[in-house]
Design a protein around this motif. Structure first.
Motif, PDB file in Angstrom:
ATOM      1  N   PRO A 109       0.823  -1.221   0.000  1.00 44.94           N
ATOM      2  CA  PRO A 109       0.000   0.000   0.000  1.00 44.94           C
ATOM      3  C   PRO A 109       0.857   1.271   0.000  1.00 44.94           C
ATOM      4  O   PRO A 109       1.962   1.298   0.537  1.00 44.94           O
ATOM      5  N   ARG A 110       0.328   2.307  -0.595  1.00 44.96           N
ATOM      6  CA  ARG A 110       1.041   3.589  -0.726  1.00 44.96           C
ATOM      7  C   ARG A 110       1.528   4.108   0.623  1.00 44.96           C
ATOM      8  O   ARG A 110       2.636   4.617   0.738  1.00 44.96           O
ATOM      9  N   GLU A 111       0.702   3.986   1.650  1.00 43.28           N
ATOM     10  CA  GLU A 111       1.076   4.481   2.974  1.00 43.28           C
ATOM     11  C   GLU A 111       2.335   3.784   3.484  1.00 43.28           C
ATOM     12  O   GLU A 111       3.210   4.415   4.071  1.00 43.28           O
ATOM     13  N   LYS A 112       2.407   2.466   3.293  1.00 49.62           N
ATOM     14  CA  LYS A 112       3.588   1.714   3.742  1.00 49.62           C
ATOM     15  C   LYS A 112       4.810   2.084   2.910  1.00 49.62           C
ATOM     16  O   LYS A 112       5.926   2.099   3.414  1.00 49.62           O
TER      17      LYS A 112
ATOM     18  N   THR B 260       6.146   5.332   4.324  1.00 50.56           N
ATOM     19  CA  THR B 260       6.739   5.241   5.665  1.00 50.56           C
ATOM     20  C   THR B 260       7.911   4.271   5.732  1.00 50.56           C
ATOM     21  O   THR B 260       8.458   4.039   6.802  1.00 50.56           O
ATOM     22  N   SER B 261       8.333   3.741   4.607  1.00 47.15           N
ATOM     23  CA  SER B 261       9.425   2.763   4.609  1.00 47.15           C
ATOM     24  C   SER B 261      10.803   3.419   4.643  1.00 47.15           C
ATOM     25  O   SER B 261      11.814   2.715   4.584  1.00 47.15           O
ATOM     26  N   ASP B 262      10.858   4.731   4.708  1.00 47.78           N
ATOM     27  CA  ASP B 262      12.124   5.467   4.771  1.00 47.78           C
ATOM     28  C   ASP B 262      13.025   5.160   3.563  1.00 47.78           C
ATOM     29  O   ASP B 262      14.229   5.012   3.692  1.00 47.78           O
ATOM     30  N   GLY B 263      12.387   5.021   2.410  1.00 47.31           N
ATOM     31  CA  GLY B 263      13.134   4.795   1.174  1.00 47.31           C
ATOM     32  C   GLY B 263      13.452   3.340   0.876  1.00 47.31           C
ATOM     33  O   GLY B 263      13.962   3.023  -0.196  1.00 47.31           O
ATOM     34  N   GLN B 264      13.166   2.429   1.808  1.00 48.30           N
ATOM     35  CA  GLN B 264      13.490   1.013   1.597  1.00 48.30           C
ATOM     36  C   GLN B 264      12.679   0.419   0.448  1.00 48.30           C
ATOM     37  O   GLN B 264      13.208  -0.330  -0.366  1.00 48.30           O
ATOM     38  N   TRP B 265      11.384   0.750   0.379  1.00 49.39           N
ATOM     39  CA  TRP B 265      10.560   0.227  -0.705  1.00 49.39           C
ATOM     40  C   TRP B 265      11.110   0.702  -2.054  1.00 49.39           C
ATOM     41  O   TRP B 265      11.237  -0.087  -2.985  1.00 49.39           O
ATOM     42  N   ALA B 266      11.446   1.971  -2.132  1.00 50.77           N
ATOM     43  CA  ALA B 266      11.965   2.525  -3.386  1.00 50.77           C
ATOM     44  C   ALA B 266      13.272   1.851  -3.777  1.00 50.77           C
ATOM     45  O   ALA B 266      13.484   1.532  -4.953  1.00 50.77           O
ATOM     46  N   ASP B 267      14.151   1.614  -2.820  1.00 54.60           N
ATOM     47  CA  ASP B 267      15.420   0.934  -3.112  1.00 54.60           C
ATOM     48  C   ASP B 267      15.176  -0.489  -3.610  1.00 54.60           C
ATOM     49  O   ASP B 267      15.811  -0.925  -4.569  1.00 54.60           O
ATOM     50  N   ASP B 268      14.263  -1.201  -2.948  1.00 56.23           N
ATOM     51  CA  ASP B 268      13.954  -2.568  -3.366  1.00 56.23           C
ATOM     52  C   ASP B 268      13.357  -2.592  -4.768  1.00 56.23           C
ATOM     53  O   ASP B 268      13.728  -3.419  -5.606  1.00 56.23           O
ATOM     54  N   PHE B 269      12.432  -1.667  -5.031  1.00 57.96           N
ATOM     55  CA  PHE B 269      11.790  -1.627  -6.344  1.00 57.96           C
ATOM     56  C   PHE B 269      12.791  -1.242  -7.432  1.00 57.96           C
ATOM     57  O   PHE B 269      12.822  -1.849  -8.504  1.00 57.96           O
TER      58      PHE B 269
END
Length: 74
Positions: free
Chosen positions: A17-20, A23-32
């Motif tokens: 979800p967008r909210e997570k 709030t992932s402190d950039g971790q989601w973006a790095d993983d993606f």
């Protein structure tokens, strides 16, 4: 990691979800970013099948870097 596993991982990331994501402190973006870079290395110029759930890019997006930008994209 096989293509299927990589596609499944990208599918999982797109389901977050967008909210997570925010709030992932950039971790989601790095993983993606990493997962998409792996896909691009294997299949240049394509998107993984899981990316179809996102839909096509908006009509204003051409995928071409504007001529005013002459640096590398990271």
């Amino acid at each position: 990691m096989t293509d299927r596993e990589l596609n499944d991982y990208i599918d999982h990331l797109l389901d977050v979800p967008r909210e997570k994501r925010l709030t992932s402190d950039g971790q989601w973006a790095d993983d993606f970013r990493c997962a998409m870079a792996m896909w691009e290395d294997r299949h240049p110029g394509t998107r993984p099948p899981a990316h179809a759930k996102v839909g096509p890019p908006p009509p204003c997006f051409t995928g071409i870097i504007p001529p005013i930008y002459d640096g590398e994209l990271e």
